[in-house]
Design a protein around this motif. Sequence first.
Motif, short mmCIF file in Angstrom:
data_model
loop_
_atom_site.label_atom_id
_atom_site.label_comp_id
_atom_site.label_asym_id
_atom_site.label_seq_id
_atom_site.Cartn_x
_atom_site.Cartn_y
_atom_site.Cartn_z
N ASP A 152 0.82 -1.20 0.00
CA ASP A 152 0.00 0.00 0.00
C ASP A 152 0.86 1.26 0.00
O ASP A 152 0.46 2.30 -0.53
CB ASP A 152 -0.90 0.01 1.24
CG ASP A 152 -1.76 -1.22 1.32
OD1 ASP A 152 -2.74 -1.31 0.56
OD2 ASP A 152 -1.45 -2.11 2.14
N LEU A 153 2.05 1.15 0.60
CA LEU A 153 2.97 2.28 0.72
C LEU A 153 4.33 1.86 0.20
O LEU A 153 4.95 0.95 0.74
CB LEU A 153 3.05 2.72 2.19
CG LEU A 153 4.06 3.82 2.54
CD1 LEU A 153 3.78 5.10 1.75
CD2 LEU A 153 4.03 4.09 4.04
N LEU A 154 4.80 2.53 -0.86
CA LEU A 154 6.09 2.22 -1.47
C LEU A 154 7.03 3.40 -1.20
O LEU A 154 6.75 4.53 -1.59
CB LEU A 154 5.93 2.01 -2.97
CG LEU A 154 7.20 1.78 -3.79
CD1 LEU A 154 7.92 0.50 -3.33
CD2 LEU A 154 6.87 1.69 -5.28
N LEU A 155 8.17 3.11 -0.54
CA LEU A 155 9.15 4.13 -0.18
C LEU A 155 10.43 3.88 -0.96
O LEU A 155 10.99 2.78 -0.91
CB LEU A 155 9.43 4.06 1.32
CG LEU A 155 8.21 4.17 2.24
CD1 LEU A 155 8.61 3.89 3.69
CD2 LEU A 155 7.56 5.54 2.12
N LEU A 156 10.90 4.90 -1.67
CA LEU A 156 12.07 4.78 -2.55
C LEU A 156 13.08 5.86 -2.20
O LEU A 156 12.76 7.05 -2.23
CB LEU A 156 11.66 4.93 -4.01
CG LEU A 156 10.52 4.03 -4.52
CD1 LEU A 156 10.12 4.44 -5.93
CD2 LEU A 156 10.96 2.57 -4.50
N ASP A 157 14.30 5.44 -1.90
CA ASP A 157 15.35 6.40 -1.54
C ASP A 157 16.27 6.61 -2.74
O ASP A 157 17.03 5.71 -3.12
CB ASP A 157 16.15 5.89 -0.34
CG ASP A 157 16.97 6.98 0.32
OD1 ASP A 157 17.07 8.08 -0.25
OD2 ASP A 157 17.52 6.73 1.41
N GLU A 158 16.20 7.80 -3.35
CA GLU A 158 17.00 8.17 -4.51
C GLU A 158 16.89 7.13 -5.64
O GLU A 158 17.90 6.59 -6.10
CB GLU A 158 18.47 8.34 -4.11
CG GLU A 158 18.72 9.39 -3.04
CD GLU A 158 18.75 10.81 -3.60
OE1 GLU A 158 18.40 11.00 -4.77
OE2 GLU A 158 19.12 11.71 -2.83
N PRO A 159 15.69 6.85 -6.11
CA PRO A 159 15.51 5.75 -7.07
C PRO A 159 16.16 5.97 -8.43
O PRO A 159 16.50 4.99 -9.11
CB PRO A 159 13.99 5.65 -7.21
CG PRO A 159 13.49 7.01 -6.87
CD PRO A 159 14.41 7.50 -5.79
N THR A 160 16.35 7.22 -8.86
CA THR A 160 16.91 7.46 -10.20
C THR A 160 18.32 8.05 -10.16
O THR A 160 18.83 8.48 -11.19
CB THR A 160 16.00 8.40 -11.01
OG1 THR A 160 15.87 9.65 -10.33
CG2 THR A 160 14.62 7.79 -11.21
N THR A 161 18.94 8.06 -8.99
CA THR A 161 20.28 8.63 -8.87
C THR A 161 21.33 7.67 -9.43
O THR A 161 21.32 6.48 -9.14
CB THR A 161 20.61 8.95 -7.40
OG1 THR A 161 19.69 9.94 -6.94
CG2 THR A 161 22.03 9.46 -7.24
N ALA A 162 22.23 8.20 -10.25
CA ALA A 162 23.38 7.45 -10.78
C ALA A 162 22.97 6.23 -11.59
O ALA A 162 23.59 5.17 -11.50
CB ALA A 162 24.32 7.05 -9.64
N VAL A 163 21.89 6.36 -12.37
CA VAL A 163 21.49 5.29 -13.27
C VAL A 163 21.46 5.84 -14.69
O VAL A 163 21.39 7.06 -14.90
CB VAL A 163 20.12 4.69 -12.90
CG1 VAL A 163 20.15 4.11 -11.50
CG2 VAL A 163 19.01 5.71 -13.03
N ASP A 164 21.51 4.95 -15.67
CA ASP A 164 21.48 5.37 -17.07
C ASP A 164 20.07 5.83 -17.44
O ASP A 164 19.10 5.61 -16.70
CB ASP A 164 21.92 4.22 -17.98
CG ASP A 164 21.07 2.98 -17.78
OD1 ASP A 164 20.04 2.86 -18.46
OD2 ASP A 164 21.41 2.14 -16.92
N ALA A 165 19.98 6.48 -18.60
CA ALA A 165 18.71 7.08 -19.02
C ALA A 165 17.60 6.04 -19.15
O ALA A 165 16.46 6.30 -18.76
CB ALA A 165 18.91 7.83 -20.34
N ARG A 166 17.92 4.86 -19.70
CA ARG A 166 16.90 3.82 -19.87
C ARG A 166 16.38 3.35 -18.51
O ARG A 166 15.16 3.20 -18.32
CB ARG A 166 17.46 2.63 -20.63
CG ARG A 166 16.46 1.49 -20.83
CD ARG A 166 17.02 0.43 -21.78
NE ARG A 166 16.08 -0.65 -21.98
CZ ARG A 166 16.23 -1.88 -21.46
NH1 ARG A 166 17.28 -2.16 -20.70
NH2 ARG A 166 15.33 -2.83 -21.68
N SER A 167 17.30 3.14 -17.56
CA SER A 167 16.87 2.71 -16.23
C SER A 167 15.99 3.77 -15.58
O SER A 167 14.96 3.45 -14.96
CB SER A 167 18.10 2.44 -15.34
OG SER A 167 18.83 1.33 -15.82
#
Length: 225
Positions: A152-167
């Motif tokens: 019900d609750l999804l917590l994401l810490d810096e999910p798009t940091t230091a990843v490639d554009a596709r990711s």
Amino acid sequence: MNTSPPTAIVRGATVRFGDVQALDGIDLALTRGALTVVTGPNGAGKSTLLEVIAGTTPLTRGTVDRDGAVAFVPQRTALTPRLPLTASDMVAVGTWRRAGLWRRLSERMRGDIAEAMERLAVLDLAHRPFAALSGGQQQRVLIAQGLVGRADLLLLDEPTTAVDARSAELILDAVAAETARGATVACVSHDPRLIDTAAVVVPLDGGRIDQSIRDAGRGRPRCPA
């Protein structure tokens, strides 16, 4: 405006680590079916706030009330780098709440794991060691782990940091899909794409919500009233 009851309510959250005060009286409500993004400089208390909401860091003072199941995806750098697990094993960890820690995975659970991995384009990596994957691949595997529990609750810490554009694009799509299904999503992020799509942006500084920062005219609250 979303009038659904909040999935989590934080009242007066205060956390001290010895002489360091990481959070100082935070009040926050996370709205069901909406994205909340927590921003701020290094050391502002962003990750600590997410950990408090997840229940992995105890409060020195204050309360957190949660309604429903929680899935927490920490920063990749917070994990042991040489985990002896495959990508599929890592995603399967996300089923433990539903299946139990020592129970054999059912066919349905295996199907859910495959579906989550396919959504993040890592199904072809299922049998590869997690430690051998690139940073972007590891991040997508961890996001798939968060999705498979259908929390019900999804917590994401810096999910798009230091990843490639596709990711990054796949992760952004997954966040949008989770809110569309009615999940509450809260991210720590500086990614303008997440900030621009957030229902609520919470600017932290020195362990407090920075009330001096406004929304620059978007008509979107910086933090819940």
